[in-house]
Write a protein that holds these residues in place. Structure first.
Motif, mmCIF file in Angstrom:
data_model
loop_
_atom_site.group_PDB
_atom_site.id
_atom_site.type_symbol
_atom_site.label_atom_id
_atom_site.label_comp_id
_atom_site.label_asym_id
_atom_site.label_seq_id
_atom_site.Cartn_x
_atom_site.Cartn_y
_atom_site.Cartn_z
ATOM 1 N N VAL A 51 0.836 -1.195 0.000
ATOM 2 C CA VAL A 51 0.000 0.000 0.000
ATOM 3 C C VAL A 51 0.872 1.246 0.000
ATOM 4 C CG1 VAL A 51 -1.695 1.339 1.306
ATOM 5 C CG2 VAL A 51 -1.971 -1.128 1.069
ATOM 6 N N SER A 52 1.939 1.232 0.784
ATOM 7 C CA SER A 52 2.850 2.372 0.831
ATOM 8 C C SER A 52 3.433 2.676 -0.545
ATOM 9 C CB SER A 52 3.979 2.097 1.820
ATOM 10 O OG SER A 52 4.893 3.161 1.832
ATOM 11 N N THR A 53 3.842 1.643 -1.255
ATOM 12 C CA THR A 53 4.406 1.818 -2.589
ATOM 13 C C THR A 53 3.358 2.326 -3.570
ATOM 14 O OG1 THR A 53 6.007 0.062 -2.172
ATOM 15 C CG2 THR A 53 5.598 0.634 -4.469
ATOM 16 N N VAL A 54 2.167 1.775 -3.497
ATOM 17 C CA VAL A 54 1.087 2.215 -4.386
ATOM 18 C C VAL A 54 0.807 3.699 -4.164
ATOM 19 C CG1 VAL A 54 -1.391 2.018 -4.833
ATOM 20 C CG2 VAL A 54 0.020 -0.037 -4.698
ATOM 21 N N LEU A 55 0.738 4.133 -2.907
ATOM 22 C CA LEU A 55 0.478 5.538 -2.610
ATOM 23 C C LEU A 55 1.600 6.438 -3.126
ATOM 24 C CD1 LEU A 55 -0.954 5.251 0.999
ATOM 25 C CD2 LEU A 55 -2.214 5.816 -1.084
ATOM 26 N N ALA A 56 2.825 6.024 -2.925
ATOM 27 C CA ALA A 56 3.963 6.837 -3.353
ATOM 28 C C ALA A 56 4.058 6.911 -4.882
ATOM 29 C CB ALA A 56 5.256 6.269 -2.775
ATOM 30 N N PHE A 57 3.795 5.812 -5.536
ATOM 31 C CA PHE A 57 3.939 5.734 -6.987
ATOM 32 C C PHE A 57 2.771 6.371 -7.730
ATOM 33 C CE2 PHE A 57 3.446 3.367 -11.012
ATOM 34 C CZ PHE A 57 4.678 3.620 -11.575
ATOM 35 N N SER A 58 1.574 6.261 -7.160
ATOM 36 C CA SER A 58 0.365 6.649 -7.880
ATOM 37 C C SER A 58 0.321 8.124 -8.234
ATOM 38 C CB SER A 58 -0.875 6.254 -7.089
ATOM 39 O OG SER A 58 -0.908 6.945 -5.861
ATOM 40 N N ARG A 59 0.676 8.999 -7.307
ATOM 41 C CA ARG A 59 0.546 10.422 -7.577
ATOM 42 C C ARG A 59 1.463 10.866 -8.700
ATOM 43 N NH1 ARG A 59 3.256 14.930 -7.167
ATOM 44 N NH2 ARG A 59 2.065 16.826 -7.118
ATOM 45 N N SER A 60 2.690 10.447 -8.630
ATOM 46 C CA SER A 60 3.673 10.947 -9.569
ATOM 47 C C SER A 60 3.492 10.420 -10.975
ATOM 48 C CB SER A 60 5.077 10.586 -9.095
ATOM 49 O OG SER A 60 5.304 11.164 -7.850
ATOM 50 N N ALA A 83 -5.148 18.900 -15.663
ATOM 51 C CA ALA A 83 -4.532 17.611 -15.369
ATOM 52 C C ALA A 83 -3.928 17.546 -13.967
ATOM 53 C CB ALA A 83 -3.469 17.285 -16.415
ATOM 54 N N THR A 84 -3.180 18.551 -13.579
ATOM 55 C CA THR A 84 -2.539 18.509 -12.260
ATOM 56 C C THR A 84 -3.554 18.577 -11.135
ATOM 57 O OG1 THR A 84 -0.467 19.374 -13.121
ATOM 58 C CG2 THR A 84 -0.838 19.603 -10.756
ATOM 59 N N PRO A 85 -4.526 19.513 -11.154
ATOM 60 C CA PRO A 85 -5.520 19.488 -10.072
ATOM 61 C C PRO A 85 -6.306 18.177 -10.020
ATOM 62 C CG PRO A 85 -5.655 21.554 -11.269
ATOM 63 C CD PRO A 85 -4.699 20.678 -12.014
ATOM 64 N N ALA A 86 -6.619 17.623 -11.180
ATOM 65 C CA ALA A 86 -7.332 16.345 -11.196
ATOM 66 C C ALA A 86 -6.476 15.238 -10.593
ATOM 67 C CB ALA A 86 -7.737 15.986 -12.624
ATOM 68 N N ALA A 87 -5.189 15.230 -10.921
ATOM 69 C CA ALA A 87 -4.283 14.229 -10.354
ATOM 70 C C ALA A 87 -4.170 14.395 -8.849
ATOM 71 C CB ALA A 87 -2.908 14.344 -11.005
ATOM 72 N N GLU A 88 -4.136 15.634 -8.369
ATOM 73 C CA GLU A 88 -4.038 15.885 -6.933
ATOM 74 C C GLU A 88 -5.289 15.396 -6.209
ATOM 75 O OE1 GLU A 88 -1.395 16.784 -5.447
ATOM 76 O OE2 GLU A 88 -0.197 17.566 -7.088
ATOM 77 N N LEU A 89 -6.460 15.644 -6.784
ATOM 78 C CA LEU A 89 -7.696 15.169 -6.163
ATOM 79 C C LEU A 89 -7.756 13.646 -6.125
ATOM 80 C CD1 LEU A 89 -10.297 17.698 -7.606
ATOM 81 C CD2 LEU A 89 -9.470 17.528 -5.247
ATOM 82 N N MET A 90 -7.330 13.023 -7.217
ATOM 83 C CA MET A 90 -7.285 11.564 -7.244
ATOM 84 C C MET A 90 -6.284 11.045 -6.217
ATOM 85 S SD MET A 90 -7.422 11.094 -11.392
ATOM 86 C CE MET A 90 -6.979 9.371 -11.397
ATOM 87 N N ALA A 91 -5.178 11.766 -6.060
ATOM 88 C CA ALA A 91 -4.147 11.353 -5.114
ATOM 89 C C ALA A 91 -4.612 11.495 -3.672
ATOM 90 C CB ALA A 91 -2.878 12.171 -5.341
ATOM 91 N N LEU A 92 -5.539 12.382 -3.394
ATOM 92 C CA LEU A 92 -6.110 12.480 -2.055
ATOM 93 C C LEU A 92 -7.175 11.414 -1.818
ATOM 94 C CD1 LEU A 92 -6.421 16.310 -1.508
ATOM 95 C CD2 LEU A 92 -4.907 14.726 -0.332
ATOM 96 N N ALA A 93 -7.861 11.028 -2.868
ATOM 97 C CA ALA A 93 -8.915 10.023 -2.734
ATOM 98 C C ALA A 93 -8.335 8.636 -2.431
ATOM 99 C CB ALA A 93 -9.762 9.971 -4.003
ATOM 100 N N LEU A 94 -7.202 8.311 -2.997
ATOM 101 C CA LEU A 94 -6.619 6.983 -2.791
ATOM 102 C C LEU A 94 -6.218 6.738 -1.328
ATOM 103 C CD1 LEU A 94 -5.829 4.291 -4.021
ATOM 104 C CD2 LEU A 94 -3.612 5.291 -4.598
ATOM 105 N N PRO A 95 -5.490 7.652 -0.674
ATOM 106 C CA PRO A 95 -5.191 7.402 0.748
ATOM 107 C C PRO A 95 -6.462 7.329 1.594
ATOM 108 C CG PRO A 95 -3.810 9.162 -0.067
ATOM 109 C CD PRO A 95 -4.783 8.826 -1.151
#
Length: 108
Positions: A51-60, A83-95
Protein backbone atom coordinates in the motif's frame (compact mmCIF):
# COMPACT_ATOMS: atom_id res chain seq x y z
CA UNK A 1 15.21 7.24 -8.54
CA UNK A 2 11.43 7.71 -8.35
CA UNK A 3 11.84 9.83 -5.23
CA UNK A 4 14.37 12.13 -6.92
CA UNK A 5 12.17 12.66 -9.98
CA UNK A 6 9.11 13.25 -7.80
CA UNK A 7 11.04 15.74 -5.68
CA UNK A 8 12.23 17.69 -8.71
CA UNK A 9 8.74 17.78 -10.25
CA UNK A 10 7.23 18.87 -6.95
CA UNK A 11 9.85 21.55 -6.39
CA UNK A 12 9.34 23.00 -9.88
CA UNK A 13 5.56 22.87 -9.55
CA UNK A 14 5.63 24.56 -6.14
CA UNK A 15 8.02 27.24 -7.40
CA UNK A 16 5.73 27.96 -10.35
CA UNK A 17 2.64 28.08 -8.12
CA UNK A 18 4.36 30.45 -5.68
CA UNK A 19 5.38 32.69 -8.54
CA UNK A 20 1.88 32.92 -10.00
CA UNK A 21 -0.49 32.69 -7.02
CA UNK A 22 1.66 33.45 -3.99
CA UNK A 23 2.10 31.52 -0.77
CA UNK A 24 -1.56 30.57 -0.34
CA UNK A 25 -1.76 28.77 -3.68
CA UNK A 26 1.56 27.02 -3.16
CA UNK A 27 0.55 25.97 0.34
CA UNK A 28 -2.40 23.93 -0.95
CA UNK A 29 -0.10 21.79 -3.09
CA UNK A 30 2.36 21.38 -0.22
CA UNK A 31 -0.44 20.18 2.08
CA UNK A 32 -1.45 17.51 -0.44
CA UNK A 33 2.17 16.33 -0.63
CA UNK A 34 2.36 16.06 3.17
CA UNK A 35 -0.88 14.07 3.30
CA UNK A 36 0.48 11.61 0.73
CA UNK A 37 3.84 11.33 2.49
CA UNK A 38 2.09 10.77 5.84
CA UNK A 39 -0.19 8.10 4.38
CA UNK A 40 2.68 6.32 2.66
CA UNK A 41 4.81 6.50 5.81
CA UNK A 42 1.98 5.24 7.99
CA UNK A 43 1.47 2.14 5.89
CA UNK A 44 5.24 1.59 5.86
CA UNK A 45 5.22 1.73 9.67
CA UNK A 46 2.35 -0.77 9.69
CA UNK A 47 4.50 -3.12 7.58
CA UNK A 48 2.23 -2.80 4.57
CA UNK A 49 4.81 -1.99 1.95
CA UNK A 50 2.48 -2.74 -0.94
CA UNK A 51 0.00 0.00 0.00
CA UNK A 52 2.85 2.37 0.83
CA UNK A 53 4.41 1.82 -2.59
CA UNK A 54 1.09 2.22 -4.39
CA UNK A 55 0.48 5.54 -2.61
CA UNK A 56 3.96 6.84 -3.35
CA UNK A 57 3.94 5.73 -6.99
CA UNK A 58 0.36 6.65 -7.88
CA UNK A 59 0.55 10.42 -7.58
CA UNK A 60 3.67 10.95 -9.57
CA UNK A 61 3.14 8.59 -12.41
CA UNK A 62 -0.20 6.81 -12.64
CA UNK A 63 -2.50 9.75 -11.92
CA UNK A 64 -0.53 12.21 -14.02
CA UNK A 65 -0.42 9.78 -16.95
CA UNK A 66 -4.15 9.18 -16.72
CA UNK A 67 -5.01 12.84 -16.47
CA UNK A 68 -2.50 14.00 -19.08
CA UNK A 69 -3.76 11.39 -21.54
CA UNK A 70 -7.52 11.68 -20.96
CA UNK A 71 -8.32 15.27 -20.05
CA UNK A 72 -6.59 16.91 -23.04
CA UNK A 73 -8.53 14.61 -25.36
CA UNK A 74 -11.78 15.68 -23.73
CA UNK A 75 -11.10 19.38 -23.09
CA UNK A 76 -8.18 20.36 -25.33
CA UNK A 77 -5.75 22.87 -23.83
CA UNK A 78 -7.99 23.33 -20.79
CA UNK A 79 -7.54 19.62 -20.12
CA UNK A 80 -3.79 20.13 -19.89
CA UNK A 81 -4.32 22.83 -17.25
CA UNK A 82 -6.82 20.64 -15.41
CA UNK A 83 -4.53 17.61 -15.37
CA UNK A 84 -2.54 18.51 -12.26
CA UNK A 85 -5.52 19.49 -10.07
CA UNK A 86 -7.33 16.34 -11.20
CA UNK A 87 -4.28 14.23 -10.35
CA UNK A 88 -4.04 15.88 -6.93
CA UNK A 89 -7.70 15.17 -6.16
CA UNK A 90 -7.28 11.56 -7.24
CA UNK A 91 -4.15 11.35 -5.11
CA UNK A 92 -6.11 12.48 -2.06
CA UNK A 93 -8.91 10.02 -2.73
CA UNK A 94 -6.62 6.98 -2.79
CA UNK A 95 -5.19 7.40 0.75
CA UNK A 96 -8.72 8.10 2.04
CA UNK A 97 -9.86 4.84 0.46
CA UNK A 98 -6.87 2.92 1.87
CA UNK A 99 -7.34 4.33 5.37
CA UNK A 100 -10.98 3.29 5.29
CA UNK A 101 -10.24 -0.14 3.84
CA UNK A 102 -7.60 -1.03 6.45
CA UNK A 103 -9.07 0.70 9.54
CA UNK A 104 -10.37 -2.54 11.09
CA UNK A 105 -7.18 -4.46 10.42
CA UNK A 106 -4.98 -1.89 12.15
CA UNK A 107 -7.52 -0.59 14.67
CA UNK A 108 -7.29 3.12 14.03
Amino acid sequence: MIGIVTGIITMLFNWTMLRFVGEDGGAAVTIIMYVLMFASGMFTALSNGVVSTVLAFSRSFVFMLITMAVLPLLFGINGVWLATPAAELMALALPAFMFRKYRKRYGY
